[in-house]
Scaffold this motif. Structure first.
Motif, PDB file in Angstrom:
ATOM      1  N   UNK A 158      45.087 -25.351  15.298  1.00 10.35           N
ATOM      2  CA  UNK A 158      45.659 -26.220  14.269  1.00 10.35           C
ATOM      3  C   UNK A 158      46.063 -27.574  14.845  1.00 10.35           C
ATOM      4  N   UNK A 159      46.652 -27.570  16.051  1.00 12.85           N
ATOM      5  CA  UNK A 159      47.069 -28.826  16.672  1.00 12.85           C
ATOM      6  C   UNK A 159      45.860 -29.682  17.043  1.00 12.85           C
ATOM      7  N   UNK A 160      44.823 -29.043  17.599  1.00 15.94           N
ATOM      8  CA  UNK A 160      43.609 -29.780  17.955  1.00 15.94           C
ATOM      9  C   UNK A 160      42.919 -30.310  16.704  1.00 15.94           C
ATOM     10  N   UNK A 161      42.876 -29.492  15.654  1.00 18.74           N
ATOM     11  CA  UNK A 161      42.300 -29.932  14.381  1.00 18.74           C
ATOM     12  C   UNK A 161      43.037 -31.145  13.829  1.00 18.74           C
ATOM     13  N   UNK A 162      44.364 -31.076  13.840  1.00 20.83           N
ATOM     14  CA  UNK A 162      45.155 -32.188  13.302  1.00 20.83           C
ATOM     15  C   UNK A 162      44.933 -33.466  14.098  1.00 20.83           C
ATOM     16  N   UNK A 163      44.808 -33.364  15.416  1.00 22.09           N
ATOM     17  CA  UNK A 163      44.559 -34.541  16.253  1.00 22.09           C
ATOM     18  C   UNK A 163      43.193 -35.131  15.941  1.00 22.09           C
ATOM     19  N   UNK A 164      42.191 -34.282  15.747  1.00 22.88           N
ATOM     20  CA  UNK A 164      40.856 -34.776  15.419  1.00 22.88           C
ATOM     21  C   UNK A 164      40.861 -35.497  14.073  1.00 22.88           C
TER      22      UNK A 164
END
Length: 227
Positions: A158-164
């Motif tokens: 979720x954190x990586x998705x949000x950063x992308x």
């Protein structure tokens, strides 16, 4: 995919030339599950499914229908925490010959050593790959396929998705899961990916029943992403 003689004959002709246009309609990072849950036969089916989808006339028609008539594609394999690997570098696709060259590169690439299901690390790797691509596009997409949820990332999916998404990248997903299969959270894998993986304008999930169904599911997904 049984077109090896044709593939071999066209690879040289479709190798990108120096000074080719840098502008494309879409930068597409294919993030492919290569984790330990996939045996060699399944892995080969998966590779062949990607090669078939990337050369399908409907996909090529979608590319030709865009303003530049071109996309750029790279392939990443993921699994181990911190171990995501680019197995096919960026290639520009405009027509049948360049699509066949990409398909051949997909089929030739050695399998990278992977384990577990570190989806967050895969998304971070793809975001960096998109940021350093040799082509330019207004649309940038990570297309992640997998047969399980995030299990052991250095950073949560979720954190990586949000950063992308914050960086202007859309993340779509292909869930490879049989009908009725549920995750440990008690929900279909597609629902987990919808909640934890996809993001950005128009983001979506498609489902393949198994690896024999990847070509069909991916073909429909690519047409939607490109067009």
């Amino acid at each position: 995919m049984r077109r090896r003689p044709l593939l071999a004959s066209l690879v040289a002709a479709s190798t990108p030339a120096l000074g080719q246009p840098r502008e494309v309609d879409l930068l597409l990072a294919l993030a492919v599950d290569a984790s330990g849950s996939i045996d060699p036969d399944e892995f080969q089916l998966q590779r062949e499914g990607y090669a078939e989808a990337l050369t399908h006339p409907s996909v090529l028609g979608a590319i030709r229908g865009r303003p530049h008539g071109a996309i750029a594609v790279a392939m990443v394999e993921w699994g181990s925490p911190g171990g995501a690997a680019t197995v096919v570098e960026w290639m520009r696709v405009t027509d049948g010959a360049s699509a066949i060259a990409l398909a051949e590169a997909v089929l030739r690439a050695p399998r990278s050593p992977q384990s577990w299901n570190a989806i967050g690390d895969a998304l971070d790797h793809c975001a960096r790959l998109l940021a350093t691509a040799p082509f330019q596009a207004a649309e940038r997409v990570i297309d992640l396929s997998g047969d399980g949820p995030d299990l052991r990332s250095n950073r949560a999916a979720t954190a990586a998705r949000d950063a992308a998404v914050t960086a202007g990248i859309t993340v779509n997903a292909l869930a490879v899961a049989a009908a009725g299969q549920v995750t440990r959270a008690g929900e279909p894998l597609a629902e987990t990916y919808r909640r934890e993986v996809i993001g950005g304008p128009g983001a979506f999930v498609v489902t393949a029943e198994d690896r024999r169904d990847i070509a069909r599911a991916l073909r429909a997904k690519l047409i939607r992403e490109i067009a």
